[in-house]
Design a protein around this motif. Structure first.
Motif, PDB file in Angstrom:
ATOM      1  N   VAL A   1       4.701  -7.350 -12.291  1.00  0.00           N
ATOM      2  CA  VAL A   1       3.574  -6.459 -12.590  1.00  0.00           C
ATOM      3  C   VAL A   1       3.897  -5.003 -12.240  1.00  0.00           C
ATOM      4  CG1 VAL A   1       1.192  -5.883 -11.966  1.00  0.00           C
ATOM      5  CG2 VAL A   1       1.808  -8.243 -12.516  1.00  0.00           C
ATOM      6  N   PRO A   2       4.401  -4.690 -11.031  1.00  0.00           N
ATOM      7  CA  PRO A   2       4.720  -3.286 -10.749  1.00  0.00           C
ATOM      8  C   PRO A   2       5.722  -2.678 -11.728  1.00  0.00           C
ATOM      9  CG  PRO A   2       4.724  -4.565  -8.728  1.00  0.00           C
ATOM     10  CD  PRO A   2       4.618  -5.555  -9.851  1.00  0.00           C
ATOM     11  N   VAL A   3       6.705  -3.468 -12.148  1.00  0.00           N
ATOM     12  CA  VAL A   3       7.762  -2.924 -13.001  1.00  0.00           C
ATOM     13  C   VAL A   3       7.330  -2.837 -14.464  1.00  0.00           C
ATOM     14  CG1 VAL A   3      10.076  -3.396 -13.922  1.00  0.00           C
ATOM     15  CG2 VAL A   3       9.627  -3.653 -11.475  1.00  0.00           C
ATOM     16  N   GLU A   4       6.576  -3.825 -14.943  1.00  0.00           N
ATOM     17  CA  GLU A   4       6.328  -3.938 -16.378  1.00  0.00           C
ATOM     18  C   GLU A   4       4.907  -3.568 -16.809  1.00  0.00           C
ATOM     19  OE1 GLU A   4       8.778  -4.356 -18.160  1.00  0.00           O
ATOM     20  OE2 GLU A   4      10.279  -5.325 -16.867  1.00  0.00           O
TER      21      GLU A   4
ATOM     22  N   LEU B   1      -4.174   4.079 -12.826  1.00  0.00           N
ATOM     23  CA  LEU B   1      -5.330   3.388 -12.244  1.00  0.00           C
ATOM     24  C   LEU B   1      -5.155   1.876 -12.316  1.00  0.00           C
ATOM     25  CD1 LEU B   1      -8.172   3.470 -11.043  1.00  0.00           C
ATOM     26  CD2 LEU B   1      -9.077   3.576 -13.392  1.00  0.00           C
ATOM     27  N   ALA B   2      -4.676   1.388 -13.450  1.00  0.00           N
ATOM     28  CA  ALA B   2      -4.467  -0.053 -13.598  1.00  0.00           C
ATOM     29  C   ALA B   2      -3.434  -0.557 -12.594  1.00  0.00           C
ATOM     30  CB  ALA B   2      -4.020  -0.362 -15.025  1.00  0.00           C
ATOM     31  N   THR B   3      -2.364   0.191 -12.414  1.00  0.00           N
ATOM     32  CA  THR B   3      -1.333  -0.204 -11.454  1.00  0.00           C
ATOM     33  C   THR B   3      -1.876  -0.181 -10.032  1.00  0.00           C
ATOM     34  OG1 THR B   3       0.347   0.739 -12.935  1.00  0.00           O
ATOM     35  CG2 THR B   3       1.013   0.265 -10.667  1.00  0.00           C
ATOM     36  N   ALA B   4      -2.712   0.817  -9.731  1.00  0.00           N
ATOM     37  CA  ALA B   4      -3.301   0.904  -8.397  1.00  0.00           C
ATOM     38  C   ALA B   4      -4.237  -0.268  -8.121  1.00  0.00           C
ATOM     39  CB  ALA B   4      -4.059   2.224  -8.250  1.00  0.00           C
ATOM     40  N   VAL B   5      -5.011  -0.693  -9.138  1.00  0.00           N
ATOM     41  CA  VAL B   5      -5.903  -1.841  -8.978  1.00  0.00           C
ATOM     42  C   VAL B   5      -5.091  -3.099  -8.686  1.00  0.00           C
ATOM     43  CG1 VAL B   5      -7.511  -3.359 -10.188  1.00  0.00           C
ATOM     44  CG2 VAL B   5      -7.780  -0.881 -10.354  1.00  0.00           C
ATOM     45  N   ALA B   6      -3.992  -3.277  -9.419  1.00  0.00           N
ATOM     46  CA  ALA B   6      -3.129  -4.441  -9.180  1.00  0.00           C
ATOM     47  C   ALA B   6      -2.512  -4.392  -7.783  1.00  0.00           C
ATOM     48  CB  ALA B   6      -2.042  -4.511 -10.250  1.00  0.00           C
ATOM     49  N   SER B   7      -2.106  -3.193  -7.358  1.00  0.00           N
ATOM     50  CA  SER B   7      -1.528  -3.044  -6.024  1.00  0.00           C
ATOM     51  C   SER B   7      -2.557  -3.390  -4.950  1.00  0.00           C
ATOM     52  CB  SER B   7      -1.036  -1.603  -5.827  1.00  0.00           C
ATOM     53  OG  SER B   7      -0.504  -1.410  -4.534  1.00  0.00           O
ATOM     54  N   ALA B   8      -3.811  -2.991  -5.179  1.00  0.00           N
ATOM     55  CA  ALA B   8      -4.870  -3.338  -4.225  1.00  0.00           C
ATOM     56  C   ALA B   8      -5.064  -4.846  -4.144  1.00  0.00           C
ATOM     57  CB  ALA B   8      -6.178  -2.650  -4.629  1.00  0.00           C
ATOM     58  N   ALA B   9      -4.904  -5.527  -5.276  1.00  0.00           N
ATOM     59  CA  ALA B   9      -5.021  -6.986  -5.272  1.00  0.00           C
ATOM     60  C   ALA B   9      -3.902  -7.629  -4.450  1.00  0.00           C
ATOM     61  CB  ALA B   9      -4.992  -7.519  -6.703  1.00  0.00           C
ATOM     62  N   THR B  10      -2.714  -7.041  -4.481  1.00  0.00           N
ATOM     63  CA  THR B  10      -1.619  -7.548  -3.659  1.00  0.00           C
ATOM     64  C   THR B  10      -1.964  -7.447  -2.177  1.00  0.00           C
ATOM     65  OG1 THR B  10      -0.003  -6.863  -5.344  1.00  0.00           O
ATOM     66  CG2 THR B  10       0.837  -7.299  -3.122  1.00  0.00           C
ATOM     67  N   VAL B  11      -2.519  -6.306  -1.797  1.00  0.00           N
ATOM     68  CA  VAL B  11      -2.948  -6.134  -0.404  1.00  0.00           C
ATOM     69  C   VAL B  11      -4.017  -7.161  -0.059  1.00  0.00           C
ATOM     70  CG1 VAL B  11      -4.032  -4.556   1.234  1.00  0.00           C
ATOM     71  CG2 VAL B  11      -2.365  -3.688  -0.414  1.00  0.00           C
ATOM     72  N   GLY B  12      -4.964  -7.385  -0.983  1.00  0.00           N
ATOM     73  CA  GLY B  12      -6.006  -8.378  -0.752  1.00  0.00           C
ATOM     74  C   GLY B  12      -5.445  -9.774  -0.568  1.00  0.00           C
TER      75      GLY B  12
ATOM     76  N   ALA C   1       0.826  -1.207   0.000  1.00  0.00           N
ATOM     77  CA  ALA C   1       0.000   0.000   0.000  1.00  0.00           C
ATOM     78  C   ALA C   1       0.861   1.259   0.000  1.00  0.00           C
ATOM     79  CB  ALA C   1      -0.930  -0.008   1.207  1.00  0.00           C
ATOM     80  N   SER C   2       1.967   1.230   0.746  1.00  0.00           N
ATOM     81  CA  SER C   2       2.807   2.420   0.839  1.00  0.00           C
ATOM     82  C   SER C   2       3.491   2.735  -0.482  1.00  0.00           C
ATOM     83  CB  SER C   2       3.860   2.239   1.935  1.00  0.00           C
ATOM     84  OG  SER C   2       4.800   1.236   1.595  1.00  0.00           O
ATOM     85  N   ALA C   3       3.740   1.717  -1.305  1.00  0.00           N
ATOM     86  CA  ALA C   3       4.383   1.966  -2.598  1.00  0.00           C
ATOM     87  C   ALA C   3       3.543   2.923  -3.435  1.00  0.00           C
ATOM     88  CB  ALA C   3       4.599   0.650  -3.340  1.00  0.00           C
ATOM     89  N   THR C   4       2.225   2.709  -3.463  1.00  0.00           N
ATOM     90  CA  THR C   4       1.340   3.591  -4.218  1.00  0.00           C
ATOM     91  C   THR C   4       1.321   4.979  -3.592  1.00  0.00           C
ATOM     92  OG1 THR C   4      -0.033   1.709  -4.860  1.00  0.00           O
ATOM     93  CG2 THR C   4      -1.012   3.894  -5.063  1.00  0.00           C
ATOM     94  N   VAL C   5       1.233   5.046  -2.257  1.00  0.00           N
ATOM     95  CA  VAL C   5       1.183   6.333  -1.565  1.00  0.00           C
ATOM     96  C   VAL C   5       2.458   7.132  -1.813  1.00  0.00           C
ATOM     97  CG1 VAL C   5       1.073   7.440   0.697  1.00  0.00           C
ATOM     98  CG2 VAL C   5      -0.388   5.474   0.202  1.00  0.00           C
TER      99      VAL C   5
END
Length: 419
Positions: free
Chosen positions: A247-250, A268-279, A168-172
């Protein structure tokens, strides 16, 4: 696959041993908050200045080698962390976790803010390498202290929380770096000073870990380090880090290959993927199962996500594949870390955590280079992702086969107990 990965020790899920510190109340909440905040500092170093790299490039345009050196300012801390984490682990076991954590957190602010006053690109790169040195100590200490303070399912819970906070902090931090960078490329470096607020709190609020009687009877210098126990899980972690960071890099490049150039859509797409990691990390913490038996299924889920991304002919399908993959990686990281921690006695935990951290960040550093090499061989980045997915499936199959052999020839782990 290395046989040392299986079977899991009963301690991985056993709650019979009480945690050596309080697990409720304000002191507990502050302790967890400080450990999670400390664990986020290396993530801060990895992503904060990414949005201002073009401005740095323009500022140092006349400097020799600036085209290569400016991007290095972003990646060199991860490389330094990977190389030095094992040595940080040795220092952790020799000098103590808490003392090193406080000192490293102060140095993190000193080295992190240094580019505010440095005018030489070479000096800035050197200061960024020193940030990686501090990060190696901080990450090793925070993870080791989680292992010291908590046992059983509580340890699993907080190691999963560590992954959630990092993701989560990566996106923030990326957004924060972009906002601060609007005022100038040096401004984001002020954020590193936040660790000066953490250091005194860590010094006063984190208790000294309890040294177990076994550690007192057999000092680390006189007993062999469990290299064989860690070899398999560290090798798997190196590969798992490549799976985790793909995924974060590419993601932006994959979307660009599909004709998506809008930075808002990419973000937005990267943020959705990041949220899935948290999930995925949340799901891992709630499953309350030993980590090793989960690894084949988790890697298979990551492989399935890569397969969808490889076959995607449109951005929505690509995002679906990324979400599937990130659900798996969200479970993968805490599973690997919990598995490593379960193999370590108190007197080995610092060095063992350092080796695990080195394996993980080494895989992070190698990830884009490996994908670039495979891309040149197969002709497309999507093809390279497909190859990595195939490799993940093969590793998952190998782990499952090793698990079956271990079940057939050795004793099973003790039954899990509810938290």
């Amino acid at each position: 696959m290395p046989g040392s990965v299986f079977p899991p020790p009963p301690a991985a899920v056993d709650d019979a041993a009480p945690s050596p510190v309080a697990v409720s109340g304000p002191a507990h909440l502050l302790r967890v908050t400080l450990l999670m905040a400390g664990s986020c500092l290396p993530i801060l170093g990895a992503v904060l200045i990414a949005p201002v790299l073009p401005r740095m490039q323009d500022h140092f345009a006349s400097s020799p080698g600036a085209k290569a050196l400016v991007p290095l300012a972003l990646t060199v801390p991860a490389l330094a962390l990977a190389l030095l984490a094992p040595f940080a682990g040795v220092i952790v076991d020799r000098l103590g976790r808490k003392r090193l954590l406080v000192v490293a957190t102060v140095l993190y602010a000193v080295f992190g803010t240094a580019p505010l006053w440095l005018d030489s690109l070479g000096a800035i790169i050197a200061s960024r390498a020193l940030v990686g040195v501090a990060e190696a100590a901080i990450m090793t200490c925070c993870t080791t202290l989680i292992g010291d303070y908590y046992t059983g399912h509580r340890r699993v819970k907080y190691l999963a929380l560590q992954t959630m906070c990092a993701s989560a902090s990566a996106t923030v931090f990326f957004v924060l770096g972009g906002v601060a960078g609007a005022a100038g490329w040096r401004v984001p470096f002020w954020v590193y000073a936040v660790s000066l607020a953490l250091a005194p709190l860590m010094a006063t609020a984190l208790p000294r870990p309890v040294v177990h009687a076994a550690a007192e009877r057999a000092p680390a210098a006189r007993r062999p380090f469990p290299w064989r126990k860690l070899a398999g899980i560290c090798a798997l972690t190196f590969f798992g880090a490549m799976v985790f960071y793909t995924v974060p890099v590419e993601m932006a490049y994959l979307l660009d290959d599909l004709g998506v150039e809008n930075t808002g859509v990419i973000g937005l797409a990267t943020a959705v993927a990041s949220a899935a990691t948290v999930g995925g990390a949340v799901a891992f913490a709630r499953l309350k199962r030993a980590p090793d038996p989960m690894l084949p299924a988790v890697l298979a889920l990551c492989a399935a996500g890569f397969a969808v991304m490889f076959l995607a002919g449109s951005a929505p399908v690509l995002v679906v594949g990324a979400v599937i993959n990130c659900l798996g990686t969200g479970m993968l990281l805490p599973a690997l870390l919990t598995s490593a921690m379960s193999r370590l006695a108190f007197e080995d935990r610092g060095r063992g955590t350092g080796l695990w951290t080195a394996a993980f960040f080494g895989g992070e550093f190698v990830c884009p280079l490996a994908l670039l090499a495979v891309e040149s061989a197969v002709g497309s980045l999507a093809g390279a992702v497909g190859v990595l997915g195939l490799a993940a499936a093969v590793v998952a199959g190998g782990l499952q086969a090793a698990r079956r052999r271990a079940d057939a020839t050795g004793p099973r782990a003790l039954p899990e107990r509810p938290a």
